[in-house]
Design a protein around this motif. Structure first.
Motif, PDB file in Angstrom:
ATOM      1  N   GLU A 199      49.405  -6.891  -0.217  1.00 37.91           N
ATOM      2  CA  GLU A 199      50.256  -7.632  -1.142  1.00 37.91           C
ATOM      3  C   GLU A 199      50.961  -6.679  -2.102  1.00 37.91           C
ATOM      4  OE1 GLU A 199      48.638 -11.214  -2.933  1.00 37.91           O
ATOM      5  OE2 GLU A 199      47.206 -11.348  -1.285  1.00 37.91           O
ATOM      6  N   GLY A 200      50.242  -5.669  -2.580  1.00 37.56           N
ATOM      7  CA  GLY A 200      50.853  -4.685  -3.465  1.00 37.56           C
ATOM      8  C   GLY A 200      51.916  -3.853  -2.782  1.00 37.56           C
ATOM      9  N   ALA A 201      51.623  -3.392  -1.569  1.00 35.67           N
ATOM     10  CA  ALA A 201      52.572  -2.539  -0.838  1.00 35.67           C
ATOM     11  C   ALA A 201      53.833  -3.293  -0.445  1.00 35.67           C
ATOM     12  CB  ALA A 201      51.903  -1.964   0.417  1.00 35.67           C
ATOM     13  N   LEU A 202      53.717  -4.599  -0.221  1.00 32.55           N
ATOM     14  CA  LEU A 202      54.866  -5.380   0.243  1.00 32.55           C
ATOM     15  C   LEU A 202      55.394  -6.332  -0.833  1.00 32.55           C
ATOM     16  CD1 LEU A 202      53.782  -6.166   3.912  1.00 32.55           C
ATOM     17  CD2 LEU A 202      55.245  -4.320   3.063  1.00 32.55           C
ATOM     18  N   SER A 203      55.095  -6.032  -2.063  1.00 28.03           N
ATOM     19  CA  SER A 203      55.600  -6.844  -3.166  1.00 28.03           C
ATOM     20  C   SER A 203      57.127  -6.920  -3.101  1.00 28.03           C
ATOM     21  CB  SER A 203      55.164  -6.225  -4.500  1.00 28.03           C
ATOM     22  OG  SER A 203      55.700  -6.942  -5.566  1.00 28.03           O
ATOM     23  N   GLY A 204      57.653  -8.124  -3.171  1.00 26.92           N
ATOM     24  CA  GLY A 204      59.098  -8.316  -3.102  1.00 26.92           C
ATOM     25  C   GLY A 204      59.640  -8.464  -1.693  1.00 26.92           C
ATOM     26  N   GLU A 205      58.809  -8.261  -0.684  1.00 25.42           N
ATOM     27  CA  GLU A 205      59.230  -8.396   0.709  1.00 25.42           C
ATOM     28  C   GLU A 205      58.957  -9.814   1.202  1.00 25.42           C
ATOM     29  OE1 GLU A 205      60.617  -6.014   2.895  1.00 25.42           O
ATOM     30  OE2 GLU A 205      60.850  -4.792   1.100  1.00 25.42           O
ATOM     31  N   SER A 206      59.673 -10.231   2.224  1.00 24.14           N
ATOM     32  CA  SER A 206      59.427 -11.509   2.877  1.00 24.14           C
ATOM     33  C   SER A 206      58.270 -11.314   3.855  1.00 24.14           C
ATOM     34  CB  SER A 206      60.685 -11.962   3.624  1.00 24.14           C
ATOM     35  OG  SER A 206      60.411 -13.114   4.372  1.00 24.14           O
ATOM     36  N   VAL A 207      57.174 -12.044   3.637  1.00 25.41           N
ATOM     37  CA  VAL A 207      55.967 -11.842   4.429  1.00 25.41           C
ATOM     38  C   VAL A 207      55.451 -13.173   4.968  1.00 25.41           C
ATOM     39  CG1 VAL A 207      53.593 -10.971   4.424  1.00 25.41           C
ATOM     40  CG2 VAL A 207      55.318  -9.857   2.994  1.00 25.41           C
ATOM     41  N   VAL A 208      55.073 -13.166   6.233  1.00 27.15           N
ATOM     42  CA  VAL A 208      54.343 -14.264   6.850  1.00 27.15           C
ATOM     43  C   VAL A 208      52.913 -13.764   6.989  1.00 27.15           C
ATOM     44  CG1 VAL A 208      54.034 -15.646   8.934  1.00 27.15           C
ATOM     45  CG2 VAL A 208      56.344 -15.151   8.087  1.00 27.15           C
ATOM     46  N   TRP A 209      51.962 -14.540   6.476  1.00 25.59           N
ATOM     47  CA  TRP A 209      50.561 -14.125   6.510  1.00 25.59           C
ATOM     48  C   TRP A 209      49.903 -14.597   7.801  1.00 25.59           C
ATOM     49  CZ3 TRP A 209      50.179 -10.474   3.241  1.00 25.59           C
ATOM     50  CH2 TRP A 209      50.856 -10.520   2.026  1.00 25.59           C
ATOM     51  N   ALA A 210      49.346 -13.637   8.520  1.00 26.26           N
ATOM     52  CA  ALA A 210      48.679 -13.915   9.791  1.00 26.26           C
ATOM     53  C   ALA A 210      47.201 -14.213   9.553  1.00 26.26           C
ATOM     54  CB  ALA A 210      48.825 -12.714  10.720  1.00 26.26           C
ATOM     55  N   HIS A 211      46.569 -14.705  10.592  1.00 28.68           N
ATOM     56  CA  HIS A 211      45.139 -15.014  10.536  1.00 28.68           C
ATOM     57  C   HIS A 211      44.348 -13.722  10.700  1.00 28.68           C
ATOM     58  CE1 HIS A 211      46.014 -19.293  10.672  1.00 28.68           C
ATOM     59  NE2 HIS A 211      46.960 -18.969  11.551  1.00 28.68           N
ATOM     60  N   PHE A 212      43.324 -13.569   9.889  1.00 30.76           N
ATOM     61  CA  PHE A 212      42.532 -12.344   9.819  1.00 30.76           C
ATOM     62  C   PHE A 212      41.059 -12.707   9.936  1.00 30.76           C
ATOM     63  CE2 PHE A 212      40.345  -9.099   7.230  1.00 30.76           C
ATOM     64  CZ  PHE A 212      40.756  -7.961   7.885  1.00 30.76           C
ATOM     65  N   PRO A 213      40.222 -11.908  10.573  1.00 28.10           N
ATOM     66  CA  PRO A 213      40.493 -10.616  11.190  1.00 28.10           C
ATOM     67  C   PRO A 213      41.221 -10.758  12.528  1.00 28.10           C
ATOM     68  CG  PRO A 213      38.198 -11.181  11.517  1.00 28.10           C
ATOM     69  CD  PRO A 213      38.801 -12.267  10.664  1.00 28.10           C
ATOM     70  N   THR A 214      41.881  -9.689  12.932  1.00 31.98           N
ATOM     71  CA  THR A 214      42.693  -9.747  14.139  1.00 31.98           C
ATOM     72  C   THR A 214      42.119  -8.931  15.296  1.00 31.98           C
ATOM     73  OG1 THR A 214      44.045  -7.868  13.408  1.00 31.98           O
ATOM     74  CG2 THR A 214      44.810 -10.074  12.816  1.00 31.98           C
ATOM     75  N   THR A 215      41.288  -7.961  15.021  1.00 27.61           N
ATOM     76  CA  THR A 215      40.795  -7.077  16.067  1.00 27.61           C
ATOM     77  C   THR A 215      39.619  -7.708  16.804  1.00 27.61           C
ATOM     78  OG1 THR A 215      41.514  -5.178  14.792  1.00 27.61           O
ATOM     79  CG2 THR A 215      39.954  -4.749  16.557  1.00 27.61           C
ATOM     80  N   ARG A 216      39.807  -7.881  18.100  1.00 23.67           N
ATOM     81  CA  ARG A 216      38.774  -8.422  18.988  1.00 23.67           C
ATOM     82  C   ARG A 216      38.255  -9.778  18.508  1.00 23.67           C
ATOM     83  NH1 ARG A 216      38.277  -2.849  19.608  1.00 23.67           N
ATOM     84  NH2 ARG A 216      38.097  -2.196  21.759  1.00 23.67           N
ATOM     85  N   ASN A 217      39.146 -10.578  17.951  1.00 24.43           N
ATOM     86  CA  ASN A 217      38.791 -11.909  17.481  1.00 24.43           C
ATOM     87  C   ASN A 217      39.664 -12.899  18.247  1.00 24.43           C
ATOM     88  OD1 ASN A 217      38.979 -14.380  15.829  1.00 24.43           O
ATOM     89  ND2 ASN A 217      37.705 -13.229  14.383  1.00 24.43           N
ATOM     90  N   ILE A 218      39.118 -13.461  19.308  1.00 22.92           N
ATOM     91  CA  ILE A 218      39.887 -14.332  20.205  1.00 22.92           C
ATOM     92  C   ILE A 218      40.422 -15.575  19.487  1.00 22.92           C
ATOM     93  CG2 ILE A 218      39.810 -15.711  22.332  1.00 22.92           C
ATOM     94  CD1 ILE A 218      39.807 -12.643  22.748  1.00 22.92           C
ATOM     95  N   PRO A 219      39.618 -16.279  18.681  1.00 20.43           N
ATOM     96  CA  PRO A 219      40.178 -17.452  17.987  1.00 20.43           C
ATOM     97  C   PRO A 219      41.387 -17.112  17.113  1.00 20.43           C
ATOM     98  CG  PRO A 219      37.785 -17.514  17.867  1.00 20.43           C
ATOM     99  CD  PRO A 219      38.167 -16.173  18.444  1.00 20.43           C
ATOM    100  N   ASN A 220      41.325 -16.006  16.386  1.00 21.54           N
ATOM    101  CA  ASN A 220      42.466 -15.634  15.551  1.00 21.54           C
ATOM    102  C   ASN A 220      43.633 -15.104  16.373  1.00 21.54           C
ATOM    103  OD1 ASN A 220      41.401 -16.539  13.178  1.00 21.54           O
ATOM    104  ND2 ASN A 220      40.664 -14.551  12.505  1.00 21.54           N
ATOM    105  N   ALA A 221      43.361 -14.509  17.514  1.00 18.65           N
ATOM    106  CA  ALA A 221      44.449 -14.095  18.405  1.00 18.65           C
ATOM    107  C   ALA A 221      45.215 -15.325  18.883  1.00 18.65           C
ATOM    108  CB  ALA A 221      43.906 -13.305  19.593  1.00 18.65           C
ATOM    109  N   VAL A 222      44.491 -16.383  19.209  1.00 18.67           N
ATOM    110  CA  VAL A 222      45.144 -17.633  19.629  1.00 18.67           C
ATOM    111  C   VAL A 222      45.918 -18.238  18.458  1.00 18.67           C
ATOM    112  CG1 VAL A 222      44.732 -19.992  20.450  1.00 18.67           C
ATOM    113  CG2 VAL A 222      43.485 -18.067  21.474  1.00 18.67           C
ATOM    114  N   ARG A 223      45.307 -18.259  17.268  1.00 16.77           N
ATOM    115  CA  ARG A 223      46.019 -18.770  16.076  1.00 16.77           C
ATOM    116  C   ARG A 223      47.295 -17.967  15.827  1.00 16.77           C
ATOM    117  NH1 ARG A 223      40.568 -18.721  14.055  1.00 16.77           N
ATOM    118  NH2 ARG A 223      39.782 -20.860  14.031  1.00 16.77           N
ATOM    119  N   ASN A 224      47.206 -16.640  15.971  1.00 16.79           N
ATOM    120  CA  ASN A 224      48.380 -15.802  15.739  1.00 16.79           C
ATOM    121  C   ASN A 224      49.422 -15.963  16.839  1.00 16.79           C
ATOM    122  OD1 ASN A 224      47.673 -14.780  13.219  1.00 16.79           O
ATOM    123  ND2 ASN A 224      46.382 -13.206  14.133  1.00 16.79           N
ATOM    124  N   LEU A 225      48.978 -16.297  18.046  1.00 12.14           N
ATOM    125  CA  LEU A 225      49.933 -16.602  19.106  1.00 12.14           C
ATOM    126  C   LEU A 225      50.731 -17.854  18.728  1.00 12.14           C
ATOM    127  CD1 LEU A 225      51.071 -15.906  21.898  1.00 12.14           C
ATOM    128  CD2 LEU A 225      49.274 -17.352  22.875  1.00 12.14           C
TER     129      LEU A 225
END
Length: 149
Positions: A39-65
């Motif tokens: 959030e600090g690094a991208l302050s002022g940028e247009s951001v879509v927040w993805a589901h986390f955690p993303t690494t080797r997490n099949i349910p969140n991979a599907v949510r992010n799809l």
């Protein structure tokens, strides 16, 4: 040019930030995970927040799809750029289905072993970048851009 920058937090995001002289001149949107340093690094940028955690997490991979489809359709990027990790995979799949150009940058710190995301995205990427020549044994068609950090 409309650029969609897709990245996990931490070092993956840190490898895209040095490219700001280029992406800073483009119409852009980010897809990443909600963490205080992000959030600090991208302050002022247009951001879509993805589901986390993303690494080797099949349910969140599907949510992010399912997140990738409306995000890409709404923003309509000319190009999608990612430095990994797991968040890149669902977005690369959707980008390829929609005919959007993709660029993947393999991790700086994975010199002797390829990343899982890199292995999955390599055949999907229009341009695949490595940061060390040693990574070429895993990605023979890659372009060596040198270390970003």
């Amino acid at each position: 040019m409309r650029v969609l920058l897709v990245s996990s937090g931490g070092g993956h995001l840190a490898q895209l930030l040095p490219l700001s002289p280029w992406w800073g001149k483009q119409e852009r949107q980010w897809v990443t995970v909600r963490q205080s340093e992000v959030e600090g690094a991208l302050s002022g940028e247009s951001v879509v927040w993805a589901h986390f955690p993303t690494t080797r997490n099949i349910p969140n991979a599907v949510r992010n799809l399912f997140l990738s489809w409306p995000t890409i359709r709404r923003f309509r990027p000319d190009i999608l750029i990612s430095a990994g990790a797991g968040i890149s995979v669902p977005f690369f799949i959707t980008a390829k289905l929609l005919g959007i150009s993709t660029v993947y940058i393999e991790c700086l710190d994975r010199i002797t072993m390829p990343t899982l995301s890199g292995r999955i995205c390599y055949p999907l990427a229009d341009v695949f970048c490595i940061q060390w020549e040693e990574q070429r044994k895993f990605y023979p068609e890659a372009i060596n851009i040198g270390p970003l950090l």
